[in-house]
Design an enzyme around this catalytic site. Structure first.
Site, short mmCIF file in Angstrom:
data_model
loop_
_atom_site.label_atom_id
_atom_site.label_comp_id
_atom_site.label_asym_id
_atom_site.label_seq_id
_atom_site.Cartn_x
_atom_site.Cartn_y
_atom_site.Cartn_z
N TYR A 118 -0.10 26.48 33.01
CA TYR A 118 1.36 26.52 33.09
C TYR A 118 1.83 25.43 34.04
CZ TYR A 118 6.07 27.98 34.32
OH TYR A 118 7.42 27.99 34.55
N GLU A 206 9.60 22.46 31.56
CA GLU A 206 8.58 23.50 31.56
C GLU A 206 7.62 23.26 30.40
OE1 GLU A 206 8.69 28.20 32.36
OE2 GLU A 206 9.70 27.59 30.52
#
Length: 402
Positions: A118, A206
């Site tokens: 992530y 992101e």
């Protein structure tokens, strides 16, 4: 994870975000956008091989849980899947009850990898810094997994020039259990990502998941980018990406109702009159560790019915658990107009939520009388901070109820 804050942001579709990342040297899966099932099938045939990802293009996270992302094997299955996804409204935790309709699908060659990570960059407004978050695992439900203690996110505050130093990048990679060529490639990726964040005037980038493939390369399997709307005057190529027909329906109607409204993904509905007061309210809730569900600025020309529409947006959103009203009555927008709007909205929707109000200025006392007249049991607070903290507490309490 990180959320867009405040007024004036432009959310990009996944295919737009990936195109921008690819332009900054970040690897993305090979694929193209389709508007029809026939186009989707043709794209899959051009890509070749077996295994394709078909992704409904809506500006929202949580698409996987909503069934908006499918993995299939053949071009014929791509066409069938596209036919199911196109025109469908998908409801996620970020869309509200009406969902978001998919007008296009992204068809990509499916990426398989033994490991995913992530990665995100966002703005910490309280510290006026760029924050890099990185996790040793990617995938859905990151926030829930972090809160449950199942995984940890590494945090790095960048310098004012938004650059990451080589030693910082390498140290971060080591904390994520990367080594050798993986570590060097990760450090290089971070340099390219921070460069993209700065040059695009982004408030959020992101990448989740960031796939680490078997040949030790990093591929952005999914990406989200949010751009600062106020910077579009120097980003004409980004301004051209705006597609008004696919903007949030509630946001579009709100503009015609004399409301500046932006939906977010928290659980505290915000109502204020004035952009500055609205932003201050947003910051107060963040400072109190709350999660705003929206930004709302009621214009001076709004009527009580316009205000009622704004309150209805919050009451009809199942994610909203409390409402914070922060109003300073001016000559053209007295406090009782806001009170009437709440009363009308509660009667129309039949839903009542803990509502914390801070009133000052023109007709503040009369507004309190109007609240009582409508049967609205509001929690009256004397100042912004006590109102914000109480709204956060009410949302927390509501969240613990079965």
């Amino acid at each position: 994870m990180p959320r867009a804050r405040g007024e004036g942001v432009m959310r990009l579709h996944e295919f737009q975000a990936k195109s921008l990342l690819a332009g900054h040297g970040i690897d993305v899966p090979e694929g193209r956008v389709a508007l029809t099932p026939e186009d989707a099938s043709a794209i899959a045939r051009d890509l070749g091989g077996e295994g394709f990802a078909v992704k409904a293009q809506i500006r929202s996270g949580g698409r996987g849980k909503a069934g908006a992302v499918r993995i299939v094997r053949t071009p014929d299955e791509v066409a069938t899947t596209a036919r199911l996804l196109l025109g469908q409204a998908f409801v996620t935790s970020q869309t509200g009850p009406d969902g978001a309709k998919a007008h296009s699908v992204l068809v990509e060659r499916a990426v398989t990898a033994p490991r995913s990570l992530y990665l995100s960059l966002s703005i910490d407004a309280a510290r006026a810094e760029t924050v890099l978050l990185a996790g040793a695992e990617g995938g859905e439900d990151i926030e829930e997994r972090v809160h449950a203690g199942e995984m940890r996110l590494e945090r790095l505050h960048l310098t004012s020039d938004q650059e990451i130093k080589d030693d910082e990048a390498l140290a971060l990679g080591l904390r994520l259990s990367l080594s050798g060529t993986q570590l060097r490639e990760f450090a290089s990726l971070l340099q390219r990502l921070t460069s993209a964040f700065s040059s695009l005037d982004a408030t959020l980038i992101e990448i989740n998941p960031l796939m680490l493939t078997r040949d030790r390369t990093f591929v952005a399997a999914d990406a989200k980018i949010i751009i600062d709307d106020n910077a579009l005057f120097r980003q004409p190529e980004l301004a051209a990406l705006r597609e008004e027909q696919e903007d949030n329906e509630g946001e579009r109607v709100a503009q015609n109702r004399q409301l500046n409204y932006i939906q977010m993904d928290g659980d505290i509905g915000l109502v204020a009159n004035g952009a500055g007061l609205g932003l201050a309210t947003l910051d107060m809730v963040h400072a109190a560790n709350g999660r705003p569900a929206n930004f709302m600025d009621i214009r001076t020309t709004a009527t009580s019915l316009d205000v009622a529409y704004g309150f209805s947006l919050l009451l009809n959103n199942p994610a909203v658990r409390s409402i914070l009203v922060n109003v300073h009555g001016g000559g053209m927008q007295p406090c009782d107009t806001i009170a009437d709007g709440l009363g009308i909205a509660m009667r129309r929707t039949g839903r009542r939520l803990p509502t914390v109000v801070r009133l000052a200025g023109n007709n503040a006392e009369y507004a309190r009388f109007r609240f009582a007249n409508f049967g609205c049991r509001v929690i009256d607070r004397p100042d912004m901070w006590s109102a914000a903290t109480r709204a956060v507490e009410e949302a927390r309490i509501a969240g613990t109820r079965p």
